[in-house]
Design a protein around this motif. Structure first.
Motif, PDB file in Angstrom:
ATOM      1  N   THR A 134       0.855  -1.190   0.000  1.00 41.28           N
ATOM      2  CA  THR A 134       0.000   0.000   0.000  1.00 41.28           C
ATOM      3  C   THR A 134       0.885   1.231   0.000  1.00 41.28           C
ATOM      4  O   THR A 134       2.028   1.171   0.450  1.00 41.28           O
ATOM      5  CB  THR A 134      -0.921   0.036   1.233  1.00 41.28           C
ATOM      6  N   TYR A 135       0.354   2.337  -0.530  1.00 33.35           N
ATOM      7  CA  TYR A 135       1.051   3.609  -0.418  1.00 33.35           C
ATOM      8  C   TYR A 135       0.449   4.478   0.695  1.00 33.35           C
ATOM      9  O   TYR A 135       0.951   5.562   0.979  1.00 33.35           O
ATOM     10  CB  TYR A 135       0.997   4.381  -1.735  1.00 33.35           C
ATOM     11  N   ARG A 136      -0.631   3.978   1.309  1.00 33.92           N
ATOM     12  CA  ARG A 136      -1.215   4.719   2.428  1.00 33.92           C
ATOM     13  C   ARG A 136      -0.268   4.665   3.633  1.00 33.92           C
ATOM     14  O   ARG A 136       0.456   3.697   3.815  1.00 33.92           O
ATOM     15  CB  ARG A 136      -2.576   4.127   2.813  1.00 33.92           C
ATOM     16  N   CYS A 137      -0.305   5.711   4.441  1.00 34.63           N
ATOM     17  CA  CYS A 137       0.617   5.756   5.579  1.00 34.63           C
ATOM     18  C   CYS A 137       0.012   6.590   6.708  1.00 34.63           C
ATOM     19  O   CYS A 137      -0.818   7.470   6.476  1.00 34.63           O
ATOM     20  CB  CYS A 137       1.958   6.351   5.147  1.00 34.63           C
ATOM     21  N   ASN A 138       0.432   6.281   7.932  1.00 39.89           N
ATOM     22  CA  ASN A 138      -0.008   7.027   9.110  1.00 39.89           C
ATOM     23  C   ASN A 138       1.018   8.073   9.518  1.00 39.89           C
ATOM     24  O   ASN A 138       0.965   8.592  10.627  1.00 39.89           O
ATOM     25  CB  ASN A 138      -0.297   6.072  10.268  1.00 39.89           C
ATOM     26  N   MET A 139       1.974   8.363   8.630  1.00 38.06           N
ATOM     27  CA  MET A 139       2.931   9.448   8.835  1.00 38.06           C
ATOM     28  C   MET A 139       2.974  10.326   7.591  1.00 38.06           C
ATOM     29  O   MET A 139       2.415   9.967   6.542  1.00 38.06           O
ATOM     30  CB  MET A 139       4.341   8.887   9.106  1.00 38.06           C
ATOM     31  N   LYS A 140       3.627  11.455   7.720  1.00 42.29           N
ATOM     32  CA  LYS A 140       3.829  12.331   6.555  1.00 42.29           C
ATOM     33  C   LYS A 140       5.276  12.829   6.582  1.00 42.29           C
ATOM     34  O   LYS A 140       5.554  13.962   6.955  1.00 42.29           O
ATOM     35  CB  LYS A 140       2.848  13.499   6.573  1.00 42.29           C
ATOM     36  N   CYS A 141       6.177  11.960   6.198  1.00 43.50           N
ATOM     37  CA  CYS A 141       7.602  12.244   6.315  1.00 43.50           C
ATOM     38  C   CYS A 141       8.072  13.214   5.231  1.00 43.50           C
ATOM     39  O   CYS A 141       7.631  13.149   4.079  1.00 43.50           O
ATOM     40  CB  CYS A 141       8.403  10.950   6.225  1.00 43.50           C
ATOM     41  N   ASN A 142       9.024  14.052   5.609  1.00 41.82           N
ATOM     42  CA  ASN A 142       9.511  15.091   4.701  1.00 41.82           C
ATOM     43  C   ASN A 142      10.314  14.543   3.531  1.00 41.82           C
ATOM     44  O   ASN A 142      10.509  15.226   2.535  1.00 41.82           O
ATOM     45  CB  ASN A 142      10.384  16.079   5.479  1.00 41.82           C
ATOM     46  N   HIS A 143      10.779  13.293   3.626  1.00 43.92           N
ATOM     47  CA  HIS A 143      11.627  12.728   2.572  1.00 43.92           C
ATOM     48  C   HIS A 143      10.916  11.689   1.724  1.00 43.92           C
ATOM     49  O   HIS A 143      11.517  11.118   0.806  1.00 43.92           O
ATOM     50  CB  HIS A 143      12.837  12.042   3.213  1.00 43.92           C
ATOM     51  N   CYS A 144       9.636  11.425   1.993  1.00 38.84           N
ATOM     52  CA  CYS A 144       8.943  10.258   1.445  1.00 38.84           C
ATOM     53  C   CYS A 144       9.003  10.204  -0.079  1.00 38.84           C
ATOM     54  O   CYS A 144       8.656  11.161  -0.768  1.00 38.84           O
ATOM     55  CB  CYS A 144       7.493  10.258   1.906  1.00 38.84           C
ATOM     56  N   LEU A 145       9.419   9.066  -0.610  1.00 37.83           N
ATOM     57  CA  LEU A 145       9.512   8.921  -2.058  1.00 37.83           C
ATOM     58  C   LEU A 145       8.147   8.703  -2.694  1.00 37.83           C
ATOM     59  O   LEU A 145       7.983   8.820  -3.913  1.00 37.83           O
ATOM     60  CB  LEU A 145      10.475   7.790  -2.434  1.00 37.83           C
ATOM     61  N   ILE A 146       7.131   8.372  -1.862  1.00 38.08           N
ATOM     62  CA  ILE A 146       5.786   8.141  -2.382  1.00 38.08           C
ATOM     63  C   ILE A 146       5.101   9.457  -2.736  1.00 38.08           C
ATOM     64  O   ILE A 146       4.441   9.596  -3.755  1.00 38.08           O
ATOM     65  CB  ILE A 146       4.925   7.364  -1.360  1.00 38.08           C
ATOM     66  N   ASP A 147       5.253  10.453  -1.870  1.00 43.44           N
ATOM     67  CA  ASP A 147       4.687  11.790  -2.047  1.00 43.44           C
ATOM     68  C   ASP A 147       3.174  11.739  -2.257  1.00 43.44           C
ATOM     69  O   ASP A 147       2.437  11.403  -1.341  1.00 43.44           O
ATOM     70  CB  ASP A 147       5.392  12.515  -3.188  1.00 43.44           C
ATOM     71  N   ASP A 148       2.710  11.995  -3.466  1.00 44.43           N
ATOM     72  CA  ASP A 148       1.267  12.128  -3.717  1.00 44.43           C
ATOM     73  C   ASP A 148       0.644  10.856  -4.288  1.00 44.43           C
ATOM     74  O   ASP A 148      -0.411  10.897  -4.911  1.00 44.43           O
ATOM     75  CB  ASP A 148       1.013  13.298  -4.673  1.00 44.43           C
ATOM     76  N   LYS A 149       1.269   9.688  -4.060  1.00 45.87           N
ATOM     77  CA  LYS A 149       0.760   8.448  -4.643  1.00 45.87           C
ATOM     78  C   LYS A 149      -0.143   7.667  -3.702  1.00 45.87           C
ATOM     79  O   LYS A 149      -0.478   6.512  -3.965  1.00 45.87           O
ATOM     80  CB  LYS A 149       1.934   7.549  -5.066  1.00 45.87           C
ATOM     81  N   THR A 150      -0.548   8.298  -2.593  1.00 45.68           N
ATOM     82  CA  THR A 150      -1.325   7.568  -1.584  1.00 45.68           C
ATOM     83  C   THR A 150      -2.692   7.116  -2.101  1.00 45.68           C
ATOM     84  O   THR A 150      -3.317   6.233  -1.515  1.00 45.68           O
ATOM     85  CB  THR A 150      -1.522   8.435  -0.330  1.00 45.68           C
ATOM     86  N   GLY A 151      -3.163   7.690  -3.197  1.00 46.36           N
ATOM     87  CA  GLY A 151      -4.449   7.288  -3.766  1.00 46.36           C
ATOM     88  C   GLY A 151      -4.341   6.160  -4.772  1.00 46.36           C
ATOM     89  O   GLY A 151      -5.342   5.772  -5.387  1.00 46.36           O
ATOM     90  N   THR A 152      -3.143   5.588  -4.933  1.00 43.35           N
ATOM     91  CA  THR A 152      -2.934   4.497  -5.886  1.00 43.35           C
ATOM     92  C   THR A 152      -3.801   3.301  -5.540  1.00 43.35           C
ATOM     93  O   THR A 152      -3.899   2.889  -4.383  1.00 43.35           O
ATOM     94  CB  THR A 152      -1.451   4.062  -5.888  1.00 43.35           C
ATOM     95  N   GLU A 153      -4.446   2.744  -6.554  1.00 46.67           N
ATOM     96  CA  GLU A 153      -5.305   1.574  -6.343  1.00 46.67           C
ATOM     97  C   GLU A 153      -4.491   0.402  -5.807  1.00 46.67           C
ATOM     98  O   GLU A 153      -3.333   0.198  -6.196  1.00 46.67           O
ATOM     99  CB  GLU A 153      -5.972   1.185  -7.658  1.00 46.67           C
ATOM    100  N   GLU A 154      -5.091  -0.382  -4.912  1.00 47.33           N
ATOM    101  CA  GLU A 154      -4.409  -1.523  -4.301  1.00 47.33           C
ATOM    102  C   GLU A 154      -5.013  -2.837  -4.773  1.00 47.33           C
ATOM    103  O   GLU A 154      -6.227  -2.964  -4.953  1.00 47.33           O
ATOM    104  CB  GLU A 154      -4.516  -1.443  -2.780  1.00 47.33           C
ATOM    105  N   MET A 155      -4.153  -3.822  -4.946  1.00 46.74           N
ATOM    106  CA  MET A 155      -4.625  -5.153  -5.313  1.00 46.74           C
ATOM    107  C   MET A 155      -5.502  -5.751  -4.231  1.00 46.74           C
ATOM    108  O   MET A 155      -5.237  -5.574  -3.039  1.00 46.74           O
ATOM    109  CB  MET A 155      -3.429  -6.088  -5.549  1.00 46.74           C
ATOM    110  N   LYS A 156      -6.513  -6.472  -4.648  1.00 52.62           N
ATOM    111  CA  LYS A 156      -7.355  -7.200  -3.707  1.00 52.62           C
ATOM    112  C   LYS A 156      -6.613  -8.445  -3.210  1.00 52.62           C
ATOM    113  O   LYS A 156      -5.662  -8.907  -3.834  1.00 52.62           O
ATOM    114  CB  LYS A 156      -8.671  -7.614  -4.378  1.00 52.62           C
ATOM    115  N   LEU A 157      -7.091  -8.987  -2.108  1.00 51.29           N
ATOM    116  CA  LEU A 157      -6.449 -10.154  -1.508  1.00 51.29           C
ATOM    117  C   LEU A 157      -6.372 -11.330  -2.472  1.00 51.29           C
ATOM    118  O   LEU A 157      -5.345 -12.014  -2.557  1.00 51.29           O
ATOM    119  CB  LEU A 157      -7.195 -10.560  -0.229  1.00 51.29           C
ATOM    120  N   LYS A 158      -7.430 -11.569  -3.236  1.00 49.32           N
ATOM    121  CA  LYS A 158      -7.430 -12.712  -4.162  1.00 49.32           C
ATOM    122  C   LYS A 158      -6.353 -12.555  -5.237  1.00 49.32           C
ATOM    123  O   LYS A 158      -5.715 -13.530  -5.654  1.00 49.32           O
ATOM    124  CB  LYS A 158      -8.805 -12.890  -4.798  1.00 49.32           C
ATOM    125  N   ASP A 159      -6.123 -11.304  -5.680  1.00 49.75           N
ATOM    126  CA  ASP A 159      -5.075 -11.068  -6.675  1.00 49.75           C
ATOM    127  C   ASP A 159      -3.681 -11.229  -6.057  1.00 49.75           C
ATOM    128  O   ASP A 159      -2.756 -11.743  -6.699  1.00 49.75           O
ATOM    129  CB  ASP A 159      -5.221  -9.662  -7.261  1.00 49.75           C
TER     130      ASP A 159
END
Length: 464
Positions: A134-159
Motif C-alpha cells: 500500500t502507499y497509504r501511511c499514518n505518517m507524513k515524512c519530509n523525505h517520502c519517495l511516495i509523495d502524492d501516490k497515496t491514492g494508488t489503487e491496491e490489489m485485492k487479496l485474491k489477486d
C-alpha cells in the motif's frame, strides 16, 4: 567421511525439509531456509545431492549415483556428501529418515539436470521481491519517495494470493512487505498468512506505530522472520523528520518489543544534514537494545524529498568524515551488530587513489552487478513492477496482466541496461576507479539518474 558416521547414515533416507526451497543456476544454485536470514549458494555437486534427497533413496544410493554420473571415486562422493552434511548443521536443509517414502522408485530412472539454460548472464529469478503493499501511511515524512501516490489503487487479496503463487512457481525466495505503511491494510494478516503457507521468507518494513505485543505474537505464528524499523534520529530529530510528535518513543518501544520476541530486528536510518551528528549515538543505542543490524542509507531526493532537498543533503566532505567514524565503530561492535555502511564507501578510507587509471583494467572490466535486475524487483500496490524503489519512472509491466517471468527476462529496457553495463560505460571518476567492481558496483545508478538524468554519470554521493 568418518567411518562411524558413514555406518550410521548410509542406510538412512535423506529428505529436504518441506520448508526448504531451492533452484538451479549456472554453475550451482541456491537453497533457501525461510527461518534464516539469507539464501545459501551451493555448487553443482551439492545441488544434485539435494535434488536426490527426496526420501526415496539411501545415502549409499546417492553416493553410487554421484560416482557413476560424475566420474568420481566412492571416497570423493562420500567427501562431497560430508561437505553438505556440514552445511546442513547450520542451515537445516534435510532430515534423515529410517524408512523410504516409496520402496518402488528406482534411482536408475531418475534424470537429474547437471546444468540449465538461462536467458542471459543473470539469475533465473529474483532472490527477493520488495512489495509495496500500500502507499497509504499514518505518517507524513519530509523525505517520502511516495509523495502524492497515496491514492494508488491496491490489489485485492485474491489477486495478491494469485501473484504469490506465481512468485513461488518462479522460485522467488523472499517477500519484503513495505509501503507506505503495510499495517494500515486491514487484511495484512491474511496477506501474511498466504505468504507463510507458501514458505516464503517474510520480511517487513514498518515505521512501528501500529506494532503491539499482540501483533508481534501473530507475526511469530505467521513465520515473519525480519522486521525493519525506520529510525532517523534521536528524540525530536526523528519526530521532526517524520512529522509526528512522540513518533520516536513509539518506534523505539516497538523495536525493543521485536527484539524481545526474538525477531531478526533491523534499524534503517536515512543520513541527512539534520541527523548526521547523531548517527554514532543511534548505533550505540541499537547495540544497547540488542538490535540485529543497522543500515545507513544516503538521502535520495525523490518524491517529497525532492521538494525538501536543501533541508537534507549532506556535503561530501561530511560524508567522508562520517565514513571514517562509523568504520571504527563497526570494528568495535562487529560481534554485536551487523552494521551496514556500504553507502558511505568505507573502502575509500585507506585506498591509494593515485594508483588507478589502468587502461587494461578498464578494457577488461566485467559486467557490473546492480541488485536491480540481478537479485531484486519492486511490486507496487497496483501490481506495476519497477527495477528499484527509486526508479518509479520506469515501469517494467504489471504482474496482473504480464507473467513475472516475462517481466524478468525482458532485456529491451532498463533491466538490460543494468545487466549489461561495464565500468567502461561509466563516466567521471567511476570510469577508472580501482574499486569497481570488486568492492563497489560503480556507485548507485539510480542516484546518478536522479541527479543528472543519465544512468552512467558518476555517483553523486561518492566522496572520493
Amino acid at each position: 567421511m568418518d567411518e562411524n558416521l558413514w555406518n550410521l547414515i548410509k542406510g538412512r533416507y535423506p529428505q529436504t525439509h518441506s520448508f526448504i526451497s531451492y533452484r538451479k543456476e549456472k554453475e550451482g544454485g541456491f537453497v533457501f531456509n525461510p527461518h534464516l536470514y539469507i539464501e545459501k549458494w551451493i555448487n553443482n555437486f551439492y545441488f544434485v545431492i539435494i535434488e536426490l534427497s527426496n526420501g526415496t533413496r539411501t545415502v549409499s544410493n546417492i553416493i553410487d549415483y554421484m560416482s557413476k554420473n560424475f566420474v568420481l571415486s566412492e571416497s570423493e562422493s562420500k567427501d562431497l556428501f560430508y561437505g553438505l552434511l556440514l552445511e546442513n548443521q547450520s542451515y537445516f536443509i534435510m532430515d534423515f529418515k529410517k524408512n523410504t517414502k516409496n520402496n518402488n522408485q528406482a534411482i536408475e530412472n531418475s534424470q537429474i539436470k547437471k546444468n540449465i539454460d538461462l536467458p542471459g548472464d543473470y539469475y533465473s529469478a529474483p532472490i527477493s521481491i520488495l512489495w509495496d503493499i500500500t502507499y497509504r501511511c499514518n505518517m507524513k515524512c519530509n523525505h517520502c519517495l511516495i509523495d502524492d501516490k497515496t491514492g494508488t489503487e491496491e490489489m485485492k487479496l485474491k489477486d495478491i494470493k494469485k501473484i504469490l503463487s506465481e512468485l513461488k512457481k518462479f522460485h522467488v525466495f523472499v517477500i519484503n512487505f513495505s509501503g507506505g505503511e503495510p499495517l494500515v491494510r486491514t487484511d495484512f494478516l491474511d496477506i501474511l498468512k498466504a505468504t507463510s503457507e507458501l514458505n516464503f521468507g517474510i520480511r517487513l518494513s514498518t515505521n512501528g506505530l501500529l506494532i503491539t505485543e499482540k501483533i508481534l505474537e501473530k507475526f511469530v505464528d505467521l513465520d515473519v522472520f525480519c522486521i525493519q524499523f525506520s529510525l532517523d534520529g534521536i528524540g525530536v530529530t526523528h519526530d521532526n523528520f517524520r512529522g509526528m510528535k512522540n513518533a520516536y518513543k513509539k518506534t523505539l518501544d516497538a523495536t525493543q518489543l521485536a527484539v524481545e520476541k526474538g525477531f531478526y530486528t533491523t534499524i534503517s536510518t536515512m543520513i541527512t544534514s539534520q541527523n548526521i551528528n547523531e548517527i554514532p549515538d543511534l548505533i550505540n543505542l541499537a547495540v544497547k537494545m540488542g538490535v540485529s543490524s543497522l543500515k545507513l542509507n544516503t538521502f535520495m531526493p525523490v518524491g517529497r524529498g525532492k521538494k525538501n532537498k536543501d533541508m537534507f543533503v549532506v556535503p561530501k566532505k561530511r560524508l567522508k568524515e562520517l565514513s571514517v567514524e562509523v568504520s571504527k565503530i563497526k570494528k568495535k561492535y562487529e560481534k554485536l551488530i551487523d552494521l551496514q555502511i556500504d553507502s558511505l564507501y568505507p573502502w575509500l578510507i585507506n585506498s591509494q587513489d593515485k594508483l588507478q587509471n589502468n587502461p587494461n583494467f578498464i578494457a577488461t572490466s566485467p559486467k557490473i552487478k546492480c541488485s536491480a535486475g540481478q537479485t531484486n524487483l519492486v511490486i507496487s500496490p497496483n501490481g506495476t513492477v519497477y527495477p528499484c524503489p527509486y526508479l518509479s519512472d520506469f515501469s517494467l509491466g504489471n504482474v496482473l496482466n504480464t507473467p513475472i517471468s516475462e517481466i524478468w527476462n525482458n532485456n529491451n529496457g532498463i533491466l538490460g541496461k543494468f545487466r549489461n553495463q561495464t565500468q567502461s560505460n561509466l563516466k567521471g571518476k567511476c570510469n577508472n576507479c580501482q574499486h569497481v567492481p570488486e568492492k563497489c558496483i560503480g556507485g548507485c545508478r539510480a542516484a546518478s539518474y536522479i541527479e543528472t538524468g543519465n544512468f552512467y554519470e558518476e555517483d553523486p554521493f561518492c566522496w572520493k
